[in-house]
Design a protein around this motif. Structure first.
Motif, short mmCIF file in Angstrom:
data_model
loop_
_atom_site.label_atom_id
_atom_site.label_comp_id
_atom_site.label_asym_id
_atom_site.label_seq_id
_atom_site.Cartn_x
_atom_site.Cartn_y
_atom_site.Cartn_z
N UNK A 60 -48.80 0.00 -15.12
CA UNK A 60 -49.32 1.08 -14.27
C UNK A 60 -49.49 0.64 -12.81
N UNK A 61 -50.16 -0.51 -12.59
CA UNK A 61 -50.45 -0.94 -11.22
C UNK A 61 -49.63 -2.16 -10.80
N UNK A 62 -48.50 -2.32 -11.44
CA UNK A 62 -47.72 -3.54 -11.22
C UNK A 62 -47.36 -3.76 -9.74
N UNK A 63 -47.29 -2.66 -8.97
CA UNK A 63 -46.92 -2.76 -7.56
C UNK A 63 -48.09 -3.15 -6.66
N UNK A 64 -49.33 -2.91 -7.14
CA UNK A 64 -50.50 -3.14 -6.29
C UNK A 64 -51.43 -4.23 -6.81
N UNK A 65 -51.42 -4.44 -8.10
CA UNK A 65 -52.37 -5.38 -8.68
C UNK A 65 -51.64 -6.69 -8.98
N UNK A 66 -52.05 -7.71 -8.23
CA UNK A 66 -51.35 -8.98 -8.33
C UNK A 66 -51.50 -9.62 -9.72
N UNK A 67 -52.66 -9.44 -10.35
CA UNK A 67 -52.85 -10.02 -11.69
C UNK A 67 -51.89 -9.36 -12.69
N UNK A 68 -51.80 -8.05 -12.61
CA UNK A 68 -50.88 -7.35 -13.52
C UNK A 68 -49.45 -7.82 -13.28
N UNK A 69 -49.06 -7.93 -12.02
CA UNK A 69 -47.70 -8.38 -11.69
C UNK A 69 -47.45 -9.78 -12.27
N UNK A 70 -48.46 -10.64 -12.16
CA UNK A 70 -48.33 -12.01 -12.68
C UNK A 70 -48.24 -12.04 -14.20
N UNK A 71 -49.09 -11.23 -14.83
CA UNK A 71 -49.09 -11.17 -16.31
C UNK A 71 -47.73 -10.70 -16.81
N UNK A 72 -47.19 -9.66 -16.17
CA UNK A 72 -45.90 -9.12 -16.61
C UNK A 72 -44.78 -10.15 -16.36
N UNK A 73 -44.79 -10.76 -15.18
CA UNK A 73 -43.75 -11.75 -14.87
C UNK A 73 -43.81 -12.93 -15.85
N UNK A 74 -45.02 -13.38 -16.17
CA UNK A 74 -45.15 -14.50 -17.11
C UNK A 74 -44.69 -14.11 -18.51
N UNK A 75 -45.00 -12.88 -18.90
CA UNK A 75 -44.58 -12.42 -20.23
C UNK A 75 -43.06 -12.33 -20.31
N UNK A 76 -42.45 -11.85 -19.22
CA UNK A 76 -40.98 -11.77 -19.19
C UNK A 76 -40.38 -13.17 -19.33
N UNK A 77 -40.94 -14.15 -18.62
CA UNK A 77 -40.32 -15.48 -18.72
C UNK A 77 -40.66 -16.15 -20.05
N UNK A 78 -41.86 -15.89 -20.57
CA UNK A 78 -42.19 -16.39 -21.90
C UNK A 78 -41.19 -15.87 -22.94
N UNK A 79 -40.96 -14.58 -22.91
CA UNK A 79 -40.03 -13.95 -23.85
C UNK A 79 -38.63 -14.55 -23.69
N UNK A 80 -38.21 -14.65 -22.45
CA UNK A 80 -36.89 -15.21 -22.16
C UNK A 80 -36.75 -16.62 -22.75
N UNK A 81 -37.77 -17.46 -22.51
CA UNK A 81 -37.71 -18.85 -22.97
C UNK A 81 -37.77 -18.97 -24.49
N UNK A 82 -38.39 -17.97 -25.13
CA UNK A 82 -38.46 -17.99 -26.59
C UNK A 82 -37.28 -17.26 -27.23
N UNK A 83 -36.40 -16.72 -26.41
CA UNK A 83 -35.24 -16.01 -26.94
C UNK A 83 -35.58 -14.63 -27.47
N UNK A 84 -36.66 -14.04 -26.96
CA UNK A 84 -37.04 -12.69 -27.39
C UNK A 84 -36.64 -11.68 -26.33
#
Ligand code: C2E
Ligand code: MG
Ligand code: MG
Ligand code: MG
Length: 282
Positions: free
Chosen positions: A208-232
């Motif tokens: 929802x606030x990925x463009x304005x809330x830095x924590x949300x942006x960080x959480x999403x970016x980390x989840x994307x790279x976590x998934x990528x590294x785990x092959x998900x």
């Protein structure tokens, strides 16, 4: 009172629905006949690859076409169904209906894409779940990869071993399993390590606030790279703007779902969209 919620659907907004036990009882009494009376409908929302904006799947979302109250959304009756074990027969109906729909699309020359079904804790404990899924696939001569299962982490609060074993059986049969609403509730990284999970669906509260809330942006970016590294695979839910879509594309998210591209719509309406096969959001 019913309020118009776009595309000819009616969202049931009666505050007394949750507040009043009487209303709950009324719905409950009706619920028992509603399956037979054919009052449930599945709507479908596309899952779209960010690489080329092609439709790579659909999610089936249930609605209740109540003769008096109009269209009722799942948050207003799934909990009720859960409490009274009505989720089991409803779940069986959903599985069969998705398979019937897939077979119908195929018969009419529409290339089917995998359809995801939401499965709750209670349904995962249903001894007939696996059998119901396998016999529906067989009846309609469908390859198992055309069915996907979405579960939330709440499925793993209690008996994690039995939930895990059901999901492993489904995975072994060729179905894909996604972790829905990822990041909310009882999250544990051990779930994604030990469970037969194919994809993570990042909950829409983080988008929802990925463009304005830095924590949300960080959480999403980390989840994307976590998934990528785990092959998900990683999917973002609740994408409502072009800015959110582009942000997710840039950070390497695989797929999106959301009102910006397409709201959930009826089988007939999704057919036209499936025939086009892709979006042009830019
Ligand atoms: P869910 O599986 O996380 O489904 C996503 C929900 O977000 C859906 O609500 C969908 O309509 C909504 N949504 C999609 N894109 C957007 C967006 O861009 N913005 C916003 N604000 N919302 C968006 P819906 O259909 O009301 O379903 C709510 C929940 O009810 C689902 O959450 C799922 O947990 C449950 N549910 C729906 N259908 C079924 C079903 O057939 N069986 C079971 N057991 N549960 C179901
Ligand atoms: Mg879902
Ligand atoms: Mg979700
Ligand atoms: Mg949800």
């Amino acid at each position: 009172t019913a309020k118009k919620a776009g595309s000819g659907t009616y969202r049931f907004y009666d505050a007394s629905l949750n507040a009043s036990a009487a209303r709950g009882l009324e719905l409950l009494a009706r619920f028992r006949q509603a399956i037979k009376a054919d009052e449930f409908r599945l709507h479908y929302q596309p899952k779209v690859a960010l690489q080329n904006f092609e439709i790579v799947g659909l999610e089936a979302l249930i609605r209740w076409e109540h003769p008096e109250h109009g269209l009722i959304f799942p948050n207003d009756f799934i909990p009720l169904a859960e409490d009274h074990d009505l989720i089991i027969p409803l779940g069986h109906w959903i599985i069969k209906e998705v398979c019937r729909q897939l077979a119908e699309w195929r018969k009419r020359g529409i290339t089917p894409v995998p359809v995801a079904i939401n499965v709750s804790v209670k349904q995962l404990q249903d001894e007939l779940l696996l059998e119901t899924i396998l016999s529906a696939l067989k009846k309609y001569k469908l390859p198992p990869f055309l069915l996907e299962i979405e579960v939330t982490e709440s499925c793993f609060i209690g008996d994690i071993d039995s939930a895990k074993s059901v999901l492993e059986k489904l995975r072994d049969e060729g179905l894909r399993i996604s972790l829905d609403d990822y990041g909310t509730g009882y999250s544990s990284l051990s779930h994604i390590k030990t469970l037969p999970v194919y994809a993570l669906k990042i909950d829409r509260s983080f988008i929802r606030d990925i463009r304005n809330d830095n924590s949300d942006a960080m959480i999403v970016a980390s989840t994307v790279s976590l998934a990528r590294n785990l092959g998900l695979k990683v999917i973002a839910e609740g994408v409502e703007s072009k800015e959110q879509l582009m942000h997710l594309k840039v950070i390497g998210c695989d797929e999106v779902q959301g009102f910006y591209l397409q709201r959930p719509v009826s089988a007939e309406q999704i057919e036209t969209i499936l025939q086009k096969g892709k979006f042009d959001p830019l």
